[in-house]
Design a protein around this motif. Structure first.
Motif, PDB file in Angstrom:
ATOM      1  N   VAL A  10       0.856  -1.187   0.000  1.00 30.69           N
ATOM      2  CA  VAL A  10       0.000   0.000   0.000  1.00 30.69           C
ATOM      3  C   VAL A  10       0.888   1.233   0.000  1.00 30.69           C
ATOM      4  O   VAL A  10       2.042   1.184   0.384  1.00 30.69           O
ATOM      5  CB  VAL A  10      -0.936   0.026   1.230  1.00 30.69           C
ATOM      6  N   ASP A  45      -4.395   5.658  -0.862  1.00 33.20           N
ATOM      7  CA  ASP A  45      -5.420   5.023  -1.701  1.00 33.20           C
ATOM      8  C   ASP A  45      -5.978   3.817  -0.946  1.00 33.20           C
ATOM      9  O   ASP A  45      -5.485   2.698  -1.108  1.00 33.20           O
ATOM     10  CB  ASP A  45      -4.816   4.591  -3.039  1.00 33.20           C
ATOM     11  N   PRO A  46      -7.004   4.016  -0.110  1.00 31.91           N
ATOM     12  CA  PRO A  46      -7.548   2.921   0.695  1.00 31.91           C
ATOM     13  C   PRO A  46      -8.025   1.718  -0.121  1.00 31.91           C
ATOM     14  O   PRO A  46      -8.071   0.610   0.397  1.00 31.91           O
ATOM     15  CB  PRO A  46      -8.721   3.571   1.444  1.00 31.91           C
ATOM     16  N   SER A  47      -8.335   1.909  -1.397  1.00 29.77           N
ATOM     17  CA  SER A  47      -8.789   0.777  -2.206  1.00 29.77           C
ATOM     18  C   SER A  47      -7.682  -0.258  -2.409  1.00 29.77           C
ATOM     19  O   SER A  47      -7.958  -1.400  -2.783  1.00 29.77           O
ATOM     20  CB  SER A  47      -9.323   1.253  -3.560  1.00 29.77           C
ATOM     21  N   GLN A  48      -6.426   0.099  -2.131  1.00 25.58           N
ATOM     22  CA  GLN A  48      -5.334  -0.865  -2.238  1.00 25.58           C
ATOM     23  C   GLN A  48      -5.499  -2.009  -1.238  1.00 25.58           C
ATOM     24  O   GLN A  48      -4.974  -3.101  -1.442  1.00 25.58           O
ATOM     25  CB  GLN A  48      -3.982  -0.181  -2.021  1.00 25.58           C
ATOM     26  N   ASP A  50      -8.087  -3.695  -0.775  1.00 27.22           N
ATOM     27  CA  ASP A  50      -8.982  -4.702  -1.346  1.00 27.22           C
ATOM     28  C   ASP A  50      -8.226  -5.909  -1.904  1.00 27.22           C
ATOM     29  O   ASP A  50      -8.771  -7.008  -1.946  1.00 27.22           O
ATOM     30  CB  ASP A  50      -9.856  -4.089  -2.448  1.00 27.22           C
TER      31      ASP A  50
END
Length: 64
Positions: A10, A45-48, A50
């Motif tokens: 991340v 990028d919090p979607s990383q 996932d």
């Protein structure tokens, strides 16, 4: 403070470091999900997250 490169899945900024590990590095092995944490990251990028494996899925993957 000291600066070092960190290779992680991340991206973001390190906002806290576990200073307890300087005196008790065994915490990393003894309690990795509790007192043995290394650092906290403010994610860019919090979607990383996932794409990361959960601990149980990782254990299953490496168990063979």
């Amino acid at each position: 403070g000291e600066t070092a490169e960190i290779y992680a899945p991340v991206s973001g900024e390190v906002i806290a470091v576990n200073d307890n590990l300087q005196h008790s590095p065994e915490l990393i092995n003894d309690d990795p999900y509790g007192e043995g944490w290394l650092f906290e990251v403010e994610l860019s990028d919090p979607s990383q997250l996932d794409g990361l494996l959960r601990p149980d899925a990782y254990a299953e993957l490496v168990s063979g």
